[in-house]
Design an enzyme around this catalytic site. Structure first.
Site, PDB file in Angstrom:
ATOM      1  N   LYS A  91      -3.683   8.390   2.514  1.00 40.21           N
ATOM      2  CA  LYS A  91      -4.954   8.172   3.205  1.00 40.21           C
ATOM      3  C   LYS A  91      -4.887   8.671   4.652  1.00 40.21           C
ATOM      4  O   LYS A  91      -5.899   9.141   5.201  1.00 40.21           O
ATOM      5  CB  LYS A  91      -5.333   6.691   3.160  1.00 40.21           C
ATOM      6  CG  LYS A  91      -5.721   6.189   1.790  1.00 40.21           C
ATOM      7  CD  LYS A  91      -6.984   6.857   1.262  1.00 40.21           C
ATOM      8  CE  LYS A  91      -7.478   6.190  -0.015  1.00 40.21           C
ATOM      9  NZ  LYS A  91      -8.687   6.845  -0.566  1.00 40.21           N
ATOM     10  N   TYR A 101       0.830  -1.209   0.000  1.00 42.33           N
ATOM     11  CA  TYR A 101       0.000   0.000   0.000  1.00 42.33           C
ATOM     12  C   TYR A 101       0.865   1.260   0.000  1.00 42.33           C
ATOM     13  O   TYR A 101       0.501   2.282  -0.553  1.00 42.33           O
ATOM     14  CB  TYR A 101      -0.951  -0.020   1.203  1.00 42.33           C
ATOM     15  CG  TYR A 101      -2.201   0.787   0.977  1.00 42.33           C
ATOM     16  CD1 TYR A 101      -3.033   0.547  -0.117  1.00 42.33           C
ATOM     17  CD2 TYR A 101      -2.570   1.798   1.852  1.00 42.33           C
ATOM     18  CE1 TYR A 101      -4.183   1.283  -0.328  1.00 42.33           C
ATOM     19  CE2 TYR A 101      -3.717   2.542   1.660  1.00 42.33           C
ATOM     20  CZ  TYR A 101      -4.529   2.276   0.565  1.00 42.33           C
ATOM     21  OH  TYR A 101      -5.664   3.021   0.361  1.00 42.33           O
TER      22      TYR A 101
END
Length: 256
Positions: free
Chosen positions: A163, A156
């Site tokens: 995020k 990720y």
């Protein structure tokens, strides 16, 4: 129906597998008028073919990396629809090499790009929407995030950082927009097999682990996340702002 008489804007529609599409379907089923934006690089014909499933829906091109494009898009929408009641931010992007390589190899430009498109675009959208006076009383913003903002998730990488910035932005925006009676919340959705997820290395393994360890022992669906979005758009969540709600069948509460 939860959203009867409301108008909601879904920003970032891509295809029928996207979480944004699940949110759009739920909003429509709950009585909302649904409006869309899509990346200006996406095929308008492809998007139009998709949204035909929602009678009367239109989609407008919007470059999330440009304040001018966001303003032009929102001005057009206000001119055609008047004030709206909700905006969903379902926009994120990182360079492929920054997801495939170790995080430490992230370039300066790649880091800035991921945070700009995935996080700052929410700030810009909220500010411009308020400046244009296009929000009805009690309007609600919702943004999609993921557990990789809280814990290290293999592959990720820089998107996890982006995020995390998005989630912090939600909290700060809730303070500023709360002065006008608007709400801002995030939904941390469990992993879903979307087009964007294909860029994450070994994504299938993540799905398997969630199914094994989540308290409900299954992966979440776009419909389930869409229903949570409808709740946050609705008056039933009028006391909820600045929150990150996990819609992941409980995976985030598990330990080793």
């Amino acid at each position: 129906m939860l959203l009867e008489g409301k108008k909601v804007l879904i920003m970032g529609i891509r295809n029928k597998w996207s979480i944004a599409w699940g949110a759009a379907q739920s909003a429509y089923e709950n009585g909302a008028t649904v409006i869309f934006t899509h990346n200006s690089m996406e095929s308008a014909e492809k998007v139009e073919a998709l949204i035909k499933e929602i009678p009367g829906a239109k989609s407008y091109p919007c470059d999330a990396g440009s304040d001018e494009s966001i303003r032009n898009c929102l001005e057009t929408i206000k001119a055609e629809y008047g004030k709206i009641d909700g905006i969903l931010h379902s926009i994120a992007h990182a360079n492929t090499e920054d997801l495939r390589n170790d995080f430490i190899l992230t370039s300066r430009d790649g880091y800035a790009h991921a945070c700009d498109i995935s996080a700052y675009s929410l700030v810009a959208t909220a500010r411009i929407a308020r400046e244009l006076d296009m929000l009805n009383e009690g309007a609600s913003f919702v943004a999609f995030t993921y557990y990789g903002s809280e814990k290290v998730m293999e592959g990720y990488n820089v998107m996890g950082v982006a995020k995390a910035a998005l989630e912090a932005s939600i909290r700060y925006l809730s303070k500023d927009l709360g002065k006008d009676g608007y709400r801002v919340n995030g939904i941390s959705a469990g992993p879903i097999k979307t087009l964007s997820a294909k860029g994450i290395k070994d994504f299938g393994t993540i799905l398997d682990v969630v199914e094994q360890r989540a308290p409900l022992h299954k992966n979440v669906t776009t419909k389930q996340v869409g229903d949570v979005t409808s709740f946050l758009f609705s008056d039933m969540s009028s006391a909820v702002t600045g929150e990150i709600i996990h819609a992941d069948n409980g995976f985030n509460v598990t330990g080793i």
